[in-house]
Structures are given as structure tokens and as C-alpha cells.
Motif scaffolding. Structure first.
Motif, short mmCIF file in Angstrom:
data_model
loop_
_atom_site.label_atom_id
_atom_site.label_comp_id
_atom_site.label_asym_id
_atom_site.label_seq_id
_atom_site.Cartn_x
_atom_site.Cartn_y
_atom_site.Cartn_z
N ILE A 53 -41.49 17.70 -33.71
CA ILE A 53 -41.31 18.15 -33.19
C ILE A 53 -40.74 18.90 -34.28
O ILE A 53 -40.22 19.37 -35.34
CB ILE A 53 -41.68 19.33 -32.36
N PRO A 54 -38.37 18.52 -34.17
CA PRO A 54 -37.55 18.94 -34.82
C PRO A 54 -37.92 18.57 -36.30
O PRO A 54 -37.82 19.10 -37.68
CB PRO A 54 -36.95 18.55 -34.46
N LEU A 55 -38.56 17.25 -36.38
CA LEU A 55 -38.81 17.01 -37.54
C LEU A 55 -39.84 17.28 -39.43
O LEU A 55 -40.13 17.85 -39.93
CB LEU A 55 -39.00 15.35 -38.05
N LEU A 56 -40.92 17.79 -38.12
CA LEU A 56 -42.01 19.38 -38.84
C LEU A 56 -40.87 20.01 -39.07
O LEU A 56 -41.15 20.74 -40.35
CB LEU A 56 -42.79 18.92 -37.43
N ILE A 57 -40.36 20.91 -38.51
CA ILE A 57 -40.00 22.15 -38.37
C ILE A 57 -39.09 21.78 -39.83
O ILE A 57 -38.76 22.20 -40.90
CB ILE A 57 -39.12 22.24 -37.47
N ALA A 58 -38.27 20.66 -40.04
CA ALA A 58 -37.16 20.67 -41.21
C ALA A 58 -37.92 20.13 -42.39
O ALA A 58 -37.82 21.05 -43.62
CB ALA A 58 -36.24 19.18 -40.80
N ALA A 59 -38.50 19.67 -42.55
CA ALA A 59 -39.89 19.55 -43.48
C ALA A 59 -40.32 20.45 -44.05
O ALA A 59 -40.57 20.29 -45.23
CB ALA A 59 -40.86 18.18 -42.79
N SER A 60 -41.37 21.19 -42.37
CA SER A 60 -42.12 22.30 -43.69
C SER A 60 -41.14 23.47 -44.11
O SER A 60 -40.76 23.92 -45.67
CB SER A 60 -42.45 23.26 -42.47
N PHE A 61 -39.76 23.00 -43.47
CA PHE A 61 -38.42 24.43 -44.21
C PHE A 61 -37.88 23.97 -45.23
O PHE A 61 -37.93 24.67 -46.98
CB PHE A 61 -37.03 24.89 -43.49
N ILE A 62 -37.77 22.89 -46.02
CA ILE A 62 -37.45 22.10 -46.86
C ILE A 62 -38.53 21.99 -47.96
O ILE A 62 -38.27 22.34 -49.38
CB ILE A 62 -37.15 20.25 -46.73
N ILE A 63 -39.96 22.10 -47.55
CA ILE A 63 -41.14 21.67 -48.61
C ILE A 63 -41.24 23.67 -48.66
O ILE A 63 -41.46 23.61 -49.78
CB ILE A 63 -42.24 21.55 -48.04
N PHE A 64 -40.90 24.80 -48.30
CA PHE A 64 -41.40 25.73 -47.77
C PHE A 64 -40.43 26.94 -49.08
O PHE A 64 -39.81 27.01 -50.34
CB PHE A 64 -40.93 26.48 -47.30
N PHE A 65 -38.79 25.41 -48.89
CA PHE A 65 -37.59 26.40 -49.60
C PHE A 65 -37.90 25.85 -50.93
O PHE A 65 -37.61 26.96 -52.47
CB PHE A 65 -35.96 25.62 -49.26
N VAL A 66 -38.17 24.74 -51.55
CA VAL A 66 -38.18 24.08 -52.66
C VAL A 66 -39.60 24.89 -53.35
O VAL A 66 -39.48 25.06 -54.95
CB VAL A 66 -38.75 22.84 -52.51
N VAL A 67 -40.84 25.26 -52.70
CA VAL A 67 -41.79 25.69 -53.20
C VAL A 67 -41.26 26.90 -53.75
O VAL A 67 -41.82 27.72 -54.27
CB VAL A 67 -43.46 25.42 -53.08
N THR A 68 -40.63 27.40 -53.13
CA THR A 68 -40.45 29.04 -53.31
C THR A 68 -38.83 28.47 -53.91
O THR A 68 -38.91 30.03 -54.47
CB THR A 68 -40.06 29.71 -52.09
N SER A 69 -38.99 28.43 -54.45
CA SER A 69 -37.85 28.50 -55.79
C SER A 69 -37.93 28.02 -57.13
O SER A 69 -37.71 27.64 -57.56
CB SER A 69 -36.32 26.85 -54.82
N PHE A 70 -39.20 27.26 -57.34
CA PHE A 70 -39.55 27.40 -58.88
C PHE A 70 -39.71 28.58 -59.58
O PHE A 70 -39.57 30.31 -58.82
CB PHE A 70 -40.99 26.74 -58.34
#
Length: 76
Positions: A13-30
Motif C-alpha cells: 500500500i505505501p509503495l503504491l501511494i509513493a509510486a502514484s505520487f512520483i508519477i503524478f508529480f512527473v506528469v504534472t511537471s511537464f
């Protein structure tokens, strides 16, 4: 065996939350504005404002992330 599987599931569960945060951050930083890409070269200011509200680009980062996470949990 059952406790091992439960422990691994709870650690995922924490791994999935961390991965989703990193992906969301990268995508919104484009760079660029998704609304300009969606609406074309010269959209009206009203259409641009409506698009940004619809995509929640006018909200703070963590509010958008929580909305994204809520949509992911409900499979939206």
C-alpha cells in the motif's frame, strides 16, 4: 504463510501511494499548458478558464493529487 502474505500486502500500500505520487508529480511537471493543447492555438479566455477548472489546474498541487488518488481508489 498467511501472515507473510498479509504483511506483503500491507507493505504494498505505501509503495503504491509513493509510486502514484512520483508519477503524478512527473506528469504534472511537464512543460506547457494542457488546455492550450486541447483547445488549439488561440482559445478564448473563457474557454481557457473553463478548461482549467474542468481539469482542476486552478487548484493547489496536493488537492489535485488527492482528487487523483480518490479517482484511482474508485477506479475512475
Amino acid at each position: 504463510m498467511g501472515t507473510y502474505a498479509l504483511r506483503r500486502l500491507l507493505l504494498a500500500i505505501p509503495l503504491l501511494i509513493a509510486a502514484s505520487f512520483i508519477i503524478f508529480f512527473v506528469v504534472t511537471s511537464f512543460p506547457g499548458d494542457p488546455c492550450l493543447l486541447k483547445l488549439g492555438q488561440r482559445p478564448s479566455p473563457e474557454a481557457l478558464k473553463d478548461c482549467r477548472e474542468a481539469l482542476r489546474l486552478d487548484e493547489p498541487f496536493f488537492d489535485r493529487y488527492l482528487h487523483f488518488l480518490g479517482g484511482a481508489v474508485t477506479l475512475d
